[in-house]
Enzyme design. Structure first.
Site, PDB file in Angstrom:
ATOM      1  N   GLU A  87       0.670  -0.918  -0.493  1.00  0.00           N
ATOM      2  CA  GLU A  87       0.284   0.421   0.538  1.00  0.00           C
ATOM      3  C   GLU A  87       1.041   1.111   0.334  1.00  0.00           C
ATOM      4  O   GLU A  87       1.755   1.358   0.944  1.00  0.00           O
ATOM      5  CB  GLU A  87      -0.848  -0.132   1.083  1.00  0.00           C
ATOM      6  CG  GLU A  87      -1.829  -1.614   1.524  1.00  0.00           C
ATOM      7  CD  GLU A  87      -2.209  -2.039   0.773  1.00  0.00           C
ATOM      8  OE1 GLU A  87      -2.637  -1.156  -0.396  1.00  0.00           O
ATOM      9  OE2 GLU A  87      -2.563  -3.119   0.521  1.00  0.00           O
ATOM     10  N   CYS A 130      -1.974   9.796   2.641  1.00  0.00           N
ATOM     11  CA  CYS A 130      -1.652   8.533   1.324  1.00  0.00           C
ATOM     12  C   CYS A 130      -2.841   9.493   0.564  1.00  0.00           C
ATOM     13  O   CYS A 130      -2.412   9.660  -0.576  1.00  0.00           O
ATOM     14  CB  CYS A 130      -1.645   7.310   1.163  1.00  0.00           C
ATOM     15  SG  CYS A 130      -2.714   6.319   1.961  1.00  0.00           S
TER      16      CYS A 130
HETATM   17  P1  NAD Z   1       8.763   4.798   4.557  1.00  0.00           P
HETATM   18  O1  NAD Z   1       8.313   3.970   3.328  1.00  0.00           O
HETATM   19  O2  NAD Z   1       9.796   5.832   4.469  1.00  0.00           O
HETATM   20  O3  NAD Z   1       9.118   3.691   5.656  1.00  0.00           O
HETATM   21  C1  NAD Z   1       7.658   2.688   5.879  1.00  0.00           C
HETATM   22  C2  NAD Z   1       7.633   1.254   6.706  1.00  0.00           C
HETATM   23  O4  NAD Z   1       8.787   0.574   5.811  1.00  0.00           O
HETATM   24  C3  NAD Z   1       8.715   1.666   8.327  1.00  0.00           C
HETATM   25  O5  NAD Z   1       8.503   0.856   9.088  1.00  0.00           O
HETATM   26  C4  NAD Z   1      10.437   2.007   7.364  1.00  0.00           C
HETATM   27  O6  NAD Z   1      10.826   1.405   8.556  1.00  0.00           O
HETATM   28  C5  NAD Z   1      10.557   0.894   6.458  1.00  0.00           C
HETATM   29  N1  NAD Z   1      11.322   0.953   5.396  1.00  0.00           N
HETATM   30  C6  NAD Z   1      11.710   1.574   4.548  1.00  0.00           C
HETATM   31  N2  NAD Z   1      12.778   1.223   3.816  1.00  0.00           N
HETATM   32  C7  NAD Z   1      12.780  -0.290   4.071  1.00  0.00           C
HETATM   33  C8  NAD Z   1      13.126  -1.245   3.032  1.00  0.00           C
HETATM   34  N3  NAD Z   1      13.696  -1.291   2.375  1.00  0.00           N
HETATM   35  N4  NAD Z   1      12.718  -2.822   3.574  1.00  0.00           N
HETATM   36  C9  NAD Z   1      11.948  -3.185   4.051  1.00  0.00           C
HETATM   37  N5  NAD Z   1      11.744  -1.361   5.036  1.00  0.00           N
HETATM   38  C10 NAD Z   1      11.614  -0.706   4.362  1.00  0.00           C
HETATM   39  O7  NAD Z   1       6.673   5.004   4.503  1.00  0.00           O
HETATM   40  P2  NAD Z   1       6.851   6.505   5.589  1.00  0.00           P
HETATM   41  O8  NAD Z   1       7.433   7.823   5.274  1.00  0.00           O
HETATM   42  O9  NAD Z   1       7.355   6.512   7.433  1.00  0.00           O
HETATM   43  O10 NAD Z   1       5.361   7.025   5.472  1.00  0.00           O
HETATM   44  C11 NAD Z   1       5.105   7.715   4.477  1.00  0.00           C
HETATM   45  C12 NAD Z   1       4.495   7.225   2.875  1.00  0.00           C
HETATM   46  O11 NAD Z   1       3.445   6.312   3.776  1.00  0.00           O
HETATM   47  C13 NAD Z   1       4.052   8.191   2.397  1.00  0.00           C
HETATM   48  O12 NAD Z   1       4.439   7.563   1.119  1.00  0.00           O
HETATM   49  C14 NAD Z   1       2.379   7.480   2.497  1.00  0.00           C
HETATM   50  O13 NAD Z   1       1.682   7.863   0.907  1.00  0.00           O
HETATM   51  C15 NAD Z   1       2.795   6.098   2.241  1.00  0.00           C
HETATM   52  N6  NAD Z   1       1.634   5.696   2.933  1.00  0.00           N
HETATM   53  C16 NAD Z   1       0.731   4.927   1.988  1.00  0.00           C
HETATM   54  C17 NAD Z   1      -0.667   4.005   2.432  1.00  0.00           C
HETATM   55  C18 NAD Z   1      -1.503   3.689   2.014  1.00  0.00           C
HETATM   56  O14 NAD Z   1      -2.433   2.760   2.131  1.00  0.00           O
HETATM   57  N7  NAD Z   1      -0.908   3.718   0.627  1.00  0.00           N
HETATM   58  C19 NAD Z   1      -1.072   5.019   3.834  1.00  0.00           C
HETATM   59  C20 NAD Z   1      -0.608   5.949   4.452  1.00  0.00           C
HETATM   60  C21 NAD Z   1       0.862   6.282   4.279  1.00  0.00           C
HETATM   61  C1  SIN Z   2      -4.111   7.417   4.526  1.00  0.00           C
HETATM   62  O1  SIN Z   2      -4.090   6.107   4.552  1.00  0.00           O
HETATM   63  O2  SIN Z   2      -2.859   8.124   4.600  1.00  0.00           O
HETATM   64  C2  SIN Z   2      -5.199   7.867   4.786  1.00  0.00           C
HETATM   65  C3  SIN Z   2      -6.578   7.234   4.527  1.00  0.00           C
HETATM   66  C4  SIN Z   2      -7.110   8.088   4.396  1.00  0.00           C
HETATM   67  O3  SIN Z   2      -7.547   9.038   4.438  1.00  0.00           O
HETATM   68  O4  SIN Z   2      -8.096   7.952   3.083  1.00  0.00           O
END
Ligand code: NAD
Ligand code: SIN
Length: 471
Positions: free
Chosen positions: A231, A265
């Protein structure tokens, strides 16, 4: 944050350290999870569901403390942190329903007293990797359905929000779910990488950036045995056609772009507005943005939004705003940072219509880009000018316009006159392109938490070779 051997969590609104810990041992944690899985998978489904309902009661008992912790560690306003706790509780009943609907048990009688049945088996040890923006709700959205299905869990939370993850995992334990069935493994990306690659981990349920998700996908490309649900982020469009309800349209844009300081996100990153509506809508959006209260999470009056997660994120967003300006973007509201030592940002809005090339990146914060277009054709082309495909929304227009928008825009969530964010846990939640790998979460999480096993059975072997035998 990683400081040498130590992990520390820094409160965004104050800069104070609020939690200290050390990185966990991946091998030891996976061994324990394997033992936990053997017992948990043998528990009857009814018992697993009962324990998860107890988990809801435990969270309810601690809801105030839980919300305060989320607000402190993420910086989101207390009112919003309370909605995250409510989502954690709501997840259980939704997931129980989803398990029955998506992966239930069916059986039908066939000839000779036999039967055909379909049941689902858990994968085993599931690694859940979480982001910082919803440190409880989003990992929980994988954990609860995976537990119902009979898997054991290792949560590797974001290194920026370890305290909330600890709290969440303690609630499972207090509900009576064993320590080795749900564990927290602290650490940074290196711990995540080691966990993902561990041969005794059967599945990786990841929520985070496209950068990390793609790295995980690449790492596991030669290992089809591991189920991987990704995700990831978005560069989400909100398209505006004329509507007489200008104030409501502006409020929908503001909610989409600036809720959680734009750290969702599904946040709208690009407001694409048709020429004949620009002068009505854009000033209204700017006027409302200028009124938003940006403050620490416990401030009185409560703010609309708090700080972004840390100073590094605030620096990056500031740089991105300047970069857009240097390429010809016209600032409508500057991304102001009243105290350079704190990550509190006032919402930034910039018109990027004249930029020759608009960067297709996720700017994860309160920064909205505006693009002026001639008509719906151009708006749809602009909305699709991204490698991501998480959420999109249309404001105004007719039912026919929305139908066309729905058909032609590439995204997993396509709304009309509603914000791009605020997705329901009772619906599938996922995107296409760089936003996901076709394994949507929320209601469809049940699909990746168990695999189907078809069985053709009868109580005694009853068979004869009817053809092709010598006398
Ligand atoms: P991130 O990708 O930096 O980190 C997420 C997790 O992955 C952390 O636990 C991190 O330590 C781990 N990680 C990082 N690199 C890794 C690797 N190479 N291998 C394995 N694990 C690794 O994300 P973030 O900065 O914590 O969160 C923000 C991001 O998350 C934004 O891009 C946002 O859009 C996304 N997000 C997506 C959703 C969704 O449901 N689609 C929901 C919320 C946030
Ligand atoms: C998120 O997972 O970062 C947001 C979910 C939402 O508000 O739709």
């Amino acid at each position: 944050m990683i400081l040498g051997e130590e992990l520390v969590s820094v409160e965004p609104a104050t800069g104070n350290i609020m939690w200290r810990g050390v990185a966990g041992d991946v091998d030891v944690t996976v061994d324990r999870a394997r033992q936990g899985f053997r017992r948990w998978a043998m528990e009857p489904l009814a018992r697993r569901m009962e324990l998860l309902r107890r988990f809801v009661n435990v969270v309810r008992k601690h809801d105030g403390a839980f919300a305060e912790l989320i607000a402190r560690e993420t910086g989101k306003p207390l009112w919003e942190a309370r909605t995250e706790v409510a989502a954690v509780m709501g997840k259980v009943e939704i997931s129980i329903t989803a398990y029955a609907e998506r992966t239930g048990f069916t059986r039908r009688d066939v000839d000779l007293g036999g039967s055909m049945s379909l049941r689902h088996k858990p994968h085993g040890v599931m690694a859940v990797l979480g982001p910082y923006n919803f440190p409880a709700h989003l990992p929980n959205g994988h954990i609860v359905p995976a537990l119902i299905a009979g898997n054991s869990i290792i949560l590797k939370p974001s290194e920026k929000t370890p305290a909330v993850a600890d709290f969440l995992v303690r609630c499972f334990h207090e509900a009576g779910i064993a320590d080795d069935v749900v564990q927290c493994l602290h650490g940074g990306p290196d711990a995540g990488k080691a966990l993902v690659a561990h041969e005794d981990v059967n599945g990786v349920l990841f929520t985070g950036s496209a950068r990390a998700g793609i790295a995980i996908n690449r790492k596991l490309a030669s290992n089809p045995a591991k189920i991987v649900a990704l995700e990831m982020g978005g560069n989400n469009p909100i398209v505006a056609l004329p509507t007489p309800l200008i104030a409501d349209a502006a409020a929908t844009v503001i909610q989409s772009a600036f809720m959680t300081s734009g750290q969702r996100c599904t946040a709208a990153r690009r407001l694409i507005v048709v020429d004949r509506f620009y002068d009505d809508l854009v000033p209204a959006v700017k006027a409302l943005a200028d009124r938003l209260i940006v403050d620490e999470p416990f401030a009185n009056p409560q703010p609309f939004m708090g700080p972004v997660i840390d100073n590094a994120a605030a620096d990056q967003l500031g740089d991105a705003f300047l970069e857009l300006m240097s390429r010809g973007g016209r600032p409508l509201s500057h991304l102001r940072r009243p105290d350079p030592n704190l990550p509190l940002l006032e919402p930034g809005i910039i018109d990027v219509t004249t930029l020759e090339e608009r960067p297709d990146v996720e700017l994860f914060g309160p920064l909205l880009q505006v693009v002026r277009v001639a008509d719906l054709d151009e708006a749809i082309a602009e909305a699709n000018a991204t490698r991501y495909g998480l959420s999109a929304s249309l404001i105004g227009g007719s039912p026919e316009d929305y139908e066309r928008f729905w058909l032609e825009v590439n995204a997993g969530i396509i709304n009309w006159n509603k914000p791009t964010n605020g997705a329901s846990s009772a619906a599938p939640f996922g995107g296409i392109g760089l936003s996901g790998n076709h394994r949507p979460a929320a209601f469809y999480a049940a699909d990746y938490c168990a695999y189907p096993v078809a069985s053709n059975t009868q109580e005694q072997p009853r068979a004869a070779i009817a053809m092709g035998l010598r006398d």
